[in-house]
Enzyme design. Structure first.
Site, mmCIF file in Angstrom:
data_model
loop_
_atom_site.group_PDB
_atom_site.id
_atom_site.type_symbol
_atom_site.label_atom_id
_atom_site.label_comp_id
_atom_site.label_asym_id
_atom_site.label_seq_id
_atom_site.Cartn_x
_atom_site.Cartn_y
_atom_site.Cartn_z
ATOM 1 N N SER B 23 40.758 3.358 31.254
ATOM 2 C CA SER B 23 41.065 3.090 32.659
ATOM 3 C C SER B 23 40.423 4.098 33.607
ATOM 4 O O SER B 23 40.381 5.296 33.341
ATOM 5 C CB SER B 23 42.580 3.125 32.850
ATOM 6 O OG SER B 23 42.903 2.795 34.183
ATOM 7 N N GLY B 48 43.251 1.900 37.321
ATOM 8 C CA GLY B 48 44.676 1.971 37.630
ATOM 9 C C GLY B 48 45.036 1.127 38.845
ATOM 10 O O GLY B 48 44.446 1.264 39.900
ATOM 11 N N ASN B 71 38.299 15.181 37.688
ATOM 12 C CA ASN B 71 38.296 14.161 38.732
ATOM 13 C C ASN B 71 39.614 14.172 39.471
ATOM 14 O O ASN B 71 40.651 14.538 38.925
ATOM 15 C CB ASN B 71 38.010 12.765 38.146
ATOM 16 C CG ASN B 71 39.277 12.036 37.739
ATOM 17 O OD1 ASN B 71 39.962 11.421 38.566
ATOM 18 N ND2 ASN B 71 39.622 12.123 36.464
ATOM 19 N N LEU B 75 43.752 7.273 42.151
ATOM 20 C CA LEU B 75 44.117 5.854 42.022
ATOM 21 C C LEU B 75 43.643 4.960 43.155
ATOM 22 O O LEU B 75 44.341 4.015 43.523
ATOM 23 C CB LEU B 75 45.647 5.708 41.860
ATOM 24 C CG LEU B 75 46.248 6.305 40.594
ATOM 25 C CD1 LEU B 75 47.767 6.220 40.642
ATOM 26 C CD2 LEU B 75 45.740 5.597 39.344
ATOM 27 N N ASN B 101 46.177 -1.336 33.598
ATOM 28 C CA ASN B 101 46.777 -0.014 33.730
ATOM 29 C C ASN B 101 47.606 -0.001 35.013
ATOM 30 O O ASN B 101 47.072 -0.155 36.112
ATOM 31 C CB ASN B 101 45.619 1.002 33.772
ATOM 32 C CG ASN B 101 46.060 2.447 33.874
ATOM 33 O OD1 ASN B 101 46.297 2.947 34.970
ATOM 34 N ND2 ASN B 101 46.143 3.131 32.754
ATOM 35 N N CYS B 131 49.131 10.191 35.367
ATOM 36 C CA CYS B 131 48.061 10.515 36.304
ATOM 37 C C CYS B 131 48.363 11.859 36.968
ATOM 38 O O CYS B 131 49.407 12.021 37.595
ATOM 39 C CB CYS B 131 47.913 9.450 37.386
ATOM 40 S SG CYS B 131 46.599 9.867 38.544
ATOM 41 N N ASN B 193 45.689 11.212 28.458
ATOM 42 C CA ASN B 193 45.177 11.209 29.817
ATOM 43 C C ASN B 193 44.580 12.603 30.065
ATOM 44 O O ASN B 193 44.522 13.424 29.163
ATOM 45 C CB ASN B 193 46.301 10.889 30.808
ATOM 46 C CG ASN B 193 45.754 10.240 32.084
ATOM 47 O OD1 ASN B 193 44.717 10.661 32.599
ATOM 48 N ND2 ASN B 193 46.438 9.236 32.583
ATOM 49 N N THR B 194 44.146 12.861 31.271
ATOM 50 C CA THR B 194 43.426 14.111 31.549
ATOM 51 C C THR B 194 44.358 15.319 31.608
ATOM 52 O O THR B 194 45.551 15.197 31.884
ATOM 53 C CB THR B 194 42.676 13.988 32.878
ATOM 54 O OG1 THR B 194 43.607 13.600 33.887
ATOM 55 C CG2 THR B 194 41.568 12.957 32.787
HETATM 56 C C1 LIG Z 1 37.047 9.187 37.028
HETATM 57 C C2 LIG Z 1 38.252 8.947 36.159
HETATM 58 C C3 LIG Z 1 39.269 8.094 36.600
HETATM 59 C C4 LIG Z 1 40.387 7.854 35.810
HETATM 60 N N1 LIG Z 1 41.343 6.986 36.256
HETATM 61 C C5 LIG Z 1 42.403 6.679 35.448
HETATM 62 C C6 LIG Z 1 43.365 5.701 35.834
HETATM 63 O O1 LIG Z 1 43.269 5.088 36.907
HETATM 64 N N2 LIG Z 1 44.420 5.445 35.000
HETATM 65 C C7 LIG Z 1 44.551 6.093 33.789
HETATM 66 O O2 LIG Z 1 45.486 5.828 33.054
HETATM 67 N N3 LIG Z 1 43.636 7.010 33.385
HETATM 68 C C8 LIG Z 1 42.570 7.320 34.186
HETATM 69 N N4 LIG Z 1 41.641 8.243 33.750
HETATM 70 C C9 LIG Z 1 41.806 8.890 32.440
HETATM 71 C C10 LIG Z 1 40.983 8.205 31.346
HETATM 72 O O3 LIG Z 1 41.352 6.849 31.197
HETATM 73 C C11 LIG Z 1 41.105 8.926 30.004
HETATM 74 O O4 LIG Z 1 42.452 8.901 29.594
HETATM 75 C C12 LIG Z 1 40.685 10.388 30.071
HETATM 76 O O5 LIG Z 1 39.590 10.541 30.933
HETATM 77 C C13 LIG Z 1 40.334 10.987 28.687
HETATM 78 O O6 LIG Z 1 39.279 10.286 28.049
HETATM 79 P P1 LIG Z 1 37.721 10.701 28.188
HETATM 80 O O7 LIG Z 1 37.597 12.138 27.848
HETATM 81 O O8 LIG Z 1 36.994 9.776 27.258
HETATM 82 O O9 LIG Z 1 37.355 10.451 29.613
HETATM 83 C C14 LIG Z 1 40.505 8.495 34.541
HETATM 84 C C15 LIG Z 1 39.489 9.347 34.106
HETATM 85 C C16 LIG Z 1 38.369 9.572 34.881
HETATM 86 C C17 LIG Z 1 37.292 10.486 34.364
#
Ligand SMILES: Cc1cc2nc3c(=O)[nH]c(=O)nc-3n(C[C@H](O)[C@H](O)[C@H](O)COP(=O)(O)O)c2cc1C
Ligand SMILES: Cc1cc2nc3c(=O)[nH]c(=O)nc-3n(C[C@H](O)[C@H](O)[C@H](O)COP(=O)(O)OP(=O)(O)OC[C@H]3O[C@@H](n4cnc5c(N)ncnc54)[C@H](O)[C@@H]3O)c2cc1C
Ligand code: FES
Lengths: 266, 304
Positions: B23, B48, B71, B75, B101, B131, B193-194
């Site tokens: 997402s 999201g 980032n 949302l 999501n 988030c 998530n992050t």
């Molecule tokens: C630019 C950006 C926007 C994101 N937006 C969402 C979101 O709207 N909803 C969500 O659950 N996670 C969001 N995430 C988290 C990612 O879905 C993912 O859980 C996280 O980045 C870890 O995976 P990765 O290292 O492969 O990016 C976002 C990540 C990034 C980088």
């Protein structure tokens, strides 16, 4: 699919203080328009994760070569400057919405500051039959690049440097404001630091001249998916965030709200 | 050699392969269609979604850090109605599962979203309670087992769609929040998530992100994500969508071995628009080279 984005570097050399010109052999040459950019993946260093957006500076259609002119400001551009002819780059592009000129427009003012001059260069070759007045501002004599090209391709040219070592001393917006009513362009095309663009925006607005400006913002994907590259665009009731990478980077100056705190040195 | 089986089952939904666009990094898919056939991806998680359109946070919203990115999008999205009217019909033209999501400020908002989605052609709901970039909702629910339980239970009661709960790493013990979500009835978990982080520009003496802090993702968080997927896999029986720094086929295999059934690809989409299918191809190559006929033989197959 991965390798179809790999392009060969033909040359890469310094053209001014901290400023480099790179020629890249690429099948995108004939699709590229002025104001569009390419999104460059940095080779050799995985820790530099994100691609770097750099505008198309010029195109050689016969050779199938795209040029970029870039300033070294950090790790990524430093790495780019160290690459040599024969090296390969993974690039996406051409991306974004570039400049455009309606058929009725004959006189165009081009206003550029610092490395913001780079994205304006290809305009002159792409639309050859217009009358151009160029307003170019550089930091000092050693920062000047591609001045000859602009001298050759435009009907009139105004030059400033911050320290007065070449051309008039001062900022280019002052000269532009002084001359604009004489030049009477039908269209303004500008790129440079945000404070400069803000002034161009108000000069154009006061005189009701159509004006296109190229914006910068930190980017992720470059293709409109991740929503990180936002800029404020006016709405009836306030504003909304649009994407610099796909809605821009070139916007009509009267549609955007420029924030002073979103400022880039370049 | 016989074609290897790549299909996996996530909460009763059959995916043709375990690759899932994460997402927020894939928009609604449309940006990628000119770079690859998005029908090749197992599932797409859309950006999201909230009840009402959201403006998002001021820019800059992204900063590069060593092998990672921060980032603070916050949302930005057009709201559930626009998504259902304009984006979903387009996305449904592709042969891939769709995960929505959902994000709310209150439990009621999460429930309303789930209820609305119940009557639409989507495959799974992902409850984002992790988030880090919004003031209300998000992390406020995801950090503690009791609030995770409460919101999961309430949402589950409002939908018949399979429910995945997305967990945050910003908590003291992710096994506790995972267990709480499962006890409350979720059908699957996604993690991570992050991680909350920050970057500073010393020339300007300012934070790089206008929001000051943001969520860290990419290879920099992979070891943490892998550890958390492994830990959670030890204590729950529901399928896990693992994510955090998955950039290539090797990373994907590592997450499968640690116990993930789904492979979430996030940041990699920002670097390479073909990342999802590139990772899929590398995963296939690995299986062929190692004579693995069924991907399910890899899931949780870590030797300890
Ligand atoms: C630019 C950006 C926007 C994101 N937006 C969402 C979101 O709207 N909803 C969500 O659950 N996670 C969001 N995430 C988290 C990612 O879905 C993912 O859980 C996280 O980045 C870890 O995976 P990765 O290292 O492969 O990016 C976002 C990540 C990034 C980088
Ligand atoms: C559409 C567009 C066109 C551009 N065209 C040109 C050009 O023709 N010539 C030129 O010299 N520069 C141009 N830039 C600016 C150029 O992208 C940055 O100078 C470059 O990304 C800096 O990378 P770095 O690693 O050297 O700097 P660092 O500061 O180390 O970079 C860290 C991160 O911040 C980002 N970043 C830093 N400064 C900028 C900036 N000004 N704009 C966007 N992202 C930034 C980088 O991409 C990277 O993700 C353009 C930017 C945009 C958005
Ligand atoms: S950089 Fe991803 S949307 Fe513009």
């Amino acid at each position: 699919m991965k390798n179809s984005r790999m392009c060969k570097i033909i040359s890469n050399h310094s053209i001014a203080d901290n400023m480099y010109l790179m020629a890249i052999e690429s099948s995108i040459a004939d699709r590229a328009r002025p104001g569009q950019f390419i999104h460059i993946k940095l080779p050799y260093d995985d820790s530099l994760l994100l691609r770097r957006p750099i505008s198309i500076n010029n195109v050689d259609l016969d050779k199938g070569v795209v040029y970029i002119a870039y300033q070294v400001v950090g790790k990524g551009t430093e790495l780019l400057s160290s690459l040599e002819s024969g090296d390969h780059l993974d690039i996406l592009g051409p991306l974004g919405n570039g400049f455009s000129i309606s058929s009725y427009v004959e006189t165009v003012a081009i206003v550029g500051g610092g490395c913001g001059i780079a994205p304006l260069r290809y305009i002159l070759d792409y639309w050859k039959d217009r009358s151009y007045t160029a307003f170019l501002g550089y930091r000092d004599g050693n920062s000047i690049y591609q001045l000859d090209d602009f001298e050759k391709e435009s009907d009139n040219l105004y030059l400033t440097t911050d320290d007065g070592s070449k051309g008039e001393k001062g900022v280019i917006t002052k000269v532009f404001e002084r001359e604009v009513d004489m030049v009477r362009p039908q269209l303004i095309m500008a790129c440079g630091p945000t404070p400069m663009l803000k002034q161009i925006q108000s000069i154009a607005n006061e005189r009701n001249i159509a004006c296109q400006i190229s914006l910068e913002e930190r980017m992720g994907c470059g293709i409109g998916a991740c929503m990180v590259c936002s800029c404020k665009v006016k709405m009836k009731d306030g504003f909304e965030y649009k994407k610099v990478c796909t809605d821009g980077p070139v916007f009509l100056s009267d549609e955007v709200i420029l924030d002073e705190n979103v400022q880039f040195s370049c | 050699m016989k074609m290897s089986n790549l299909a996996v089952d996530i909460c009763g939904v059959k995916l043709k392969n375990p690759i899932i666009a994460a997402s927020g990094t894939f928009g609604f898919g449309e940006a990628f269609t000119s770079y690859m056939d998005i029908s090749r991806i197992g599932a797409i998680t859309v950006t999201g979604i909230t009840l009402e359109p959201r403006l998002g946070n001021p820019p800059p919203r992204i900063a590069e850090t060593p092998s990672g990115i921060l980032n603070s999008v916050g949302l930005q999205n057009p709201g559930i109605n626009y998504f259902l009217d304009a984006e979903l019909p387009e996305l449904r033209k592709y042969d891939t599962a769709i995960i929505v999501n959902i994000n709310g400020n209150t439990i009621d908002e999460y429930c309303s979203l789930a209820r609305i989605l119940d009557s639409h052609p989507i495959d799974l709901i992902e409850l984002n309670i992790s988030c880090p970039n919004v003031k209300e909702g998000g992390l406020a629910f995801g950090a503690h087992p009791d609030t995770v339980y409460e919101v999961t239970k309430a949402v589950k009661a409002n939908t018949k769609k399979p429910l995945i709960v997305k967990l945050t790493p910003n908590t003291s013990d992710i096994r506790e929040t995972a267990k709480a979500a499962v006890e409350a009835g979720c059908d699957g978990l996604s993690l991570i998530n992050t991680l909350l982080g920050m970057a500073i520009d010393i020339k300007k003496r300012r934070p790089i992100l206008a929001n000051i802090t943001g969520g860290l993702s990419g290879p920099a968080i992979k070891p943490i994500a892998l550890r958390m997927v492994w830990e959670v896999a030890q204590v729950v029986d529901v399928p896990i969508v693992g994510m955090g720094g998955i950039m290539d086929g090797t990373d994907a295999v590592e997450f499968l071995l640690a116990g993930a059934t789904g492979i979430g690809v996030g940041t990699a989409n920002l670097v390479d628009p073909t990342a999802c299918v590139d990772i899929l191809d590398e995963l296939k190559d690995y299986m062929i080279e190692n004579k693995i006929e069924d991907i399910r033989d890899l899931i949780g197959a870590l030797r300890i």
